[in-house]
Design a protein around this motif. Structure first.
Motif, short mmCIF file in Angstrom:
data_model
loop_
_atom_site.label_atom_id
_atom_site.label_comp_id
_atom_site.label_asym_id
_atom_site.label_seq_id
_atom_site.Cartn_x
_atom_site.Cartn_y
_atom_site.Cartn_z
N TRP A 78 0.81 -1.22 0.00
CA TRP A 78 0.00 0.00 0.00
C TRP A 78 0.84 1.27 0.00
O TRP A 78 0.44 2.29 -0.56
CB TRP A 78 -0.99 -0.01 1.17
N ILE A 79 2.03 1.20 0.62
CA ILE A 79 2.87 2.42 0.58
C ILE A 79 3.38 2.64 -0.84
O ILE A 79 3.55 3.78 -1.28
CB ILE A 79 4.01 2.37 1.64
N THR A 80 3.57 1.56 -1.57
CA THR A 80 3.99 1.69 -2.98
C THR A 80 2.86 2.32 -3.80
O THR A 80 3.08 3.26 -4.57
CB THR A 80 4.35 0.29 -3.54
N VAL A 81 1.65 1.81 -3.60
CA VAL A 81 0.48 2.40 -4.30
C VAL A 81 0.34 3.86 -3.89
O VAL A 81 0.12 4.75 -4.73
CB VAL A 81 -0.81 1.61 -3.93
N ASN A 82 0.54 4.13 -2.60
CA ASN A 82 0.36 5.50 -2.11
C ASN A 82 1.38 6.47 -2.68
O ASN A 82 1.05 7.61 -3.04
CB ASN A 82 0.40 5.51 -0.58
N TYR A 83 2.64 6.06 -2.79
CA TYR A 83 3.66 6.95 -3.36
C TYR A 83 3.39 7.18 -4.85
O TYR A 83 3.65 8.26 -5.37
CB TYR A 83 5.08 6.40 -3.12
N ARG A 84 2.86 6.19 -5.49
CA ARG A 84 2.49 6.36 -6.91
C ARG A 84 1.39 7.41 -7.01
O ARG A 84 1.48 8.33 -7.83
CB ARG A 84 1.99 5.00 -7.44
N GLU A 85 0.37 7.28 -6.15
CA GLU A 85 -0.78 8.19 -6.24
C GLU A 85 -0.48 9.57 -5.65
O GLU A 85 -0.99 10.57 -6.11
CB GLU A 85 -1.99 7.56 -5.52
#
Ligand code: NDP
Ligand code: GDP
Length: 328
Positions: free
Chosen positions: A161-168
């Protein structure tokens, strides 16, 4: 884009195969290596594949943000593959905080290093099918709800989720590969496939009498690491970052995987396998079965190596190791 890749976890199974894959594609490969008092053995997998002299190893640790910032600044990679983790589920109950520090917060550390020093790099996060845990759908895809069942899986969920969050949040080219179990002759000896092929080799050569296992009714969707590192690379070649399930679409019990290994050397598993509750887990993931349709359609990826061929390759490697008393 620069053909320069930085791998955390380069000394692990996937790090070794991905290094070989990227070198074959003409990349310069750099890897983060932990300081150890056992200098000379940490790169044994890279040596086994004959690539140890072709990669550059730099001291650092996933728990030390300053080391990751320094490394990303020095290397200026076009692609970062975050493979480092405390990756063994069973150990994660015994070392839950270390698992969280490395497998969860470590992801934020490397993302922060990238954000500060090379924000236009492309980022791959090694997410895991263990995040599906107590499965909510018979076949798991990118939309299946997660239900982690171990401190490892909980930590991986944070990393995902932190990966998705940094992307978004920051528009970073950050992708998460939800990879199902993948094995090889370079798999850690504590994981069940390699534990089995090592024991079968020892039994066949008269160096062991039994194989003690836990829950052999558990089912996994097992693929080969060589196939799976190709999927990692393909994700970073896409214009847009995204998340992908990488799996074979076939699930097998530990019992049947074991039978394949024993039969390969002409032995009957029932004479050697002993069920030992010491290997049961506090909470089990009974079955995993992935649906790789998105990876097939978007990346043109599919698993090429069958479970049978992989077990044979692992067993032949272990027979060689036991015969020559090589350690790995
Ligand atoms: P391995 O356990 O073989 O490798 C883990 C790597 O992480 C090793 O290089 C290890 O270094 C490194 N590492 C551990 N702690 C630290 C730390 N504190 N700082 C720096 N490096 C560290 O794992 P695999 O190659 O099998 O898996 C690669 C990744 O993919 C992992 O994140 C794993 O959780 C994930 N994954 C794996 C699956 C599989 O079936 N193999 C399935 C789904 C996800 P050292 O050699 O020093 O121990
Ligand atoms: P995991 O899926 O990442 O936990 O990979 P493992 O290879 O460690 O375990 C796969 C499955 O095999 C799990 O359901 C384990 O409970 C089961 N298993 C049964 N006996 C053993 C054993 O002796 N060692 C390990 N590692 N797993 C075992």
């Amino acid at each position: 884009m620069s053909k320069r890749a930085l791998l955390t976890g380069i000394t692990g199974q996937d790090g070794a195969y991905l290094s070989q894959f990227l070198l074959d594609k003409g990349y310069e490969v750099f890897g983060v290596i932990r300081r150890s008092s056992h200098r000379g053995v940490e790169d044994h997998r890279l040596r086994w594949l004959g690539v140890a002299d072709k990669v550059t190893l730099i001291d650092g640790d996933m728990s030390d943000l300053s080391s990751l910032v320094r490394i990303v600044k020095e290397v200026q990679p076009g692609e970062i593959y975050n493979l480092a983790a405390q990756s063994f589920v069973a150990s994660s109950w015994r070392q839950p905080i270390l698992t969280a520090n490395i497998t969860a917060v470590g992801v934020t550390n490397i993302l922060e290093a990238m954000r500060a020093e090379k924000p236009d790099a492309r980022f791959y996060q090694a997410s895991s099918s263990e995040m599906f845990g107590l499965i909510q759908e018979e076949k798991q895809n990118e939309k299946t709800p997660f239900y982690p069942r171990s401190p490892y899986a909980v930590a991986k969920l944070y990393g995902h989720w932190i990966t998705v969050n940094y992307r978004e949040s920051f528009g970073m080219h950050a992708s998460s590969g939800i990879l199902f179990n993948h094995e090889s002759p370079l798999r850690g000896i504590e994981f069940v496939t390699r534990k089995v092929t090592d024991a079968v080799a020892r039994i066949k050569l008269g160096k062991a009498k039994e194989l003690r296992l836990g829950n052999i009714d558990a089912k996994r969707d097992w693929g080969h690491a060589r196939d799976y590192v190709r999927a990692m690379w393909l994700m970073l070649q896409q214009d847009k970052p995204d998340d992908y399930v990488v799996a074979t679409g076939r699930t097998t019990t530990v019992r049947d995987m074991c039978r394949i290994a024993f039969e390969h050397v002409g032995l009957d598993m029932n004479k050697y396998v002993v069920i030992d509750p010491a290997f049961y887990r506090p909470a089990e993931v009974e079955v995993l079965l992935g649906d790789p349709a998105k990876a097939r359609a978007a990346l043109g990826w599919e698993a090429k190596i069958s479970l049978e061929d992989m077990i044979k390759e692992m067993l032949d490697a272990d027979l060689d190791r036991v015969r020559t008393a090589a350690s790995l």
